[in-house]
Enzyme design. Structure first.
Site, mmCIF file in Angstrom:
data_model
loop_
_atom_site.group_PDB
_atom_site.id
_atom_site.type_symbol
_atom_site.label_atom_id
_atom_site.label_comp_id
_atom_site.label_asym_id
_atom_site.label_seq_id
_atom_site.Cartn_x
_atom_site.Cartn_y
_atom_site.Cartn_z
ATOM 1 C CG ASP A 16 -0.225 0.026 2.537
ATOM 2 O OD1 ASP A 16 1.032 -0.075 2.521
ATOM 3 O OD2 ASP A 16 -0.883 0.148 3.578
ATOM 4 C CE LYS B 240 15.055 34.343 -12.092
ATOM 5 N NZ LYS B 240 15.395 32.922 -12.231
ATOM 6 N NE ARG C 133 10.889 33.560 -11.248
ATOM 7 C CZ ARG C 133 11.196 32.510 -11.983
ATOM 8 N NH1 ARG C 133 10.321 32.027 -12.845
ATOM 9 N NH2 ARG C 133 12.375 31.925 -11.865
ATOM 10 C CB THR D 241 14.590 30.689 -15.798
ATOM 11 O OG1 THR D 241 13.201 30.725 -15.496
ATOM 12 C CG2 THR D 241 15.201 32.051 -15.515
#
EC number: 2.7.6.1
Length: 338
Positions: free
Chosen positions: A46, A204, A206, A238
């Site tokens: 399981d 950068k 976002r 990126t």
């Protein structure tokens, strides 16, 4: 039964290759055979995890080698359950050697009604019975403060510096270290200082997580061999965009030195088809066969670093000494000649 009076290693299933490499290095250092502790870490039908340790560990100094990489939840549970098994077997001290610390990106609340999962994981590890953590390049150094136990955060930059000096020894004057974002400047600066290279930044922005809206290069990279430095690469979107941008700004070559190769989803295909001349990662995460087959991905070993850190932890000497070249270079003798 008498104690071994040596550090004892036990490993989960997350990165057995690295665990065995650390054991071999320890054997070389100690001048005697040090094997992984005889144990089984299995799953019931399981999916429940079961651990049984076959050796006496009473009073022993135990080191569990287990990065909490993908699948993060399974590997984290293995670490916690191994810890519980050792604690209930009267182990003397339990140190978690976590080359890659999963959930580290969830280190703060970026908006309302979100968790700080890195803190939750720290609490779980301490509650399970872990007394010290040994890790590599935490995504955020403040995570050390989430623990109420000692945390030794090792750095890949000294090893990367050796690698760069070896592979670029004919053209060190052309190297430019690049931080892929403003938040990573400290990490990039550390490597730049070690190899005496200038520093540039890719800024950068976002619009939402995982999607970059705009990227700008701060500093001149024309004619340079750019080395992008970061702590982890996930989908590599990126990273590949940054490589394109640097080449568009006149870079001669683009290489990347990144501590943790998460490399999920289309990452390997992106790197293969990118303008990256090479992506260098450590073996903190078990590399897939796809990663091994990729022609422009190279893996540098961390076993010499972790083995020495384990010895220093075991005998109570300085771990921070491993950040110095005079200590590190002998560990990688035969691998690099700086």
């Amino acid at each position: 039964m008498p104690l071994t009076n040596e550090p004892k290693l036990i490993a989960g299933n997350a990165n057995r290759t690295l665990a065995n490499a650390i054991a071999r290095r320890l054997s070389m250092h100690r001048g005697m055979s040090i094997d992984l502790c005889d144990a089984r870490v299995e799953r019931f039908n399981d999916g429940e995890i079961f651990v049984e340790v076959y050796e006496n560990v009473r009073g022993e100094d135990m080191f569990i080698v287990q990065p909490t990489s993908n699948p993060a939840n399974d590997n984290l549970m293995e670490l916690l359950i191994i810890t519980d098994a050792l604690r209930r077997s009267s182990a003397g001290r339990i140190t978690a050697v976590v080359p890659y610390f999963g959930y580290a990106r969830q280190d703060r609340r970026t908006k309302a009604r979100t968790p700080i999962t890195a803190k939750l994981v720290a609490n779980m590890m301490v509650e399970a019975g872990i007394e010290r953590v040994l890790t590599l390049d935490l995504h955020a150094t403040q995570i050390q403060g989430f623990f109420d136990i000692p945390v030794d955060n090792l750095y890949a930059s000294p090893v990367f510096a050796l690698d760069i000096k070896h592979h670029f020894k004919e053209g060190m004057d052309d190297i430019m270290v690049v931080s892929p974002d403003v938040g990573g400047v400290a990490r990039a600066r550390e490597l730049a200082k070690r190899i005496n290279a200038p520093l540039s930044i890719v800024d950068k922005r976002r619009e939402k997580p995982g999607e970059v809206a705009e990227m700008t290069v701060i500093g001149s990279v024309e004619g340079k061999k750019c080395v992008i430095v970061d702590d982890l690469v996930d989908t590599a979107g990126t990273l590949c965009k940054a490589a394109d941008l640097l080449m568009d700004h006149g870079a001669a070559e683009v290489h990347a030195y990144i501590s943790h190769g998460v490399l999920s989803g289309p990452a390997v295909e992106r790197v293969t088809n990118s303008k990256l001349s090479s992506l260098v990662i450590t073996d903190s995460i078990e590399a897939s066969s796809e990663v091994h087959r990729c022609p422009n991905i190279r893996i540098v070993p961390t076993a010499p670093l972790f083995a020495q850190a384990i010895i220093n932890t075991w005998n109570g000497t300085s771990v921070s000494s491993l950040f110095e070249d005079k200590t590190l270079v002998p560990l990688y003798e035969g691998t690099y000649h700086a």
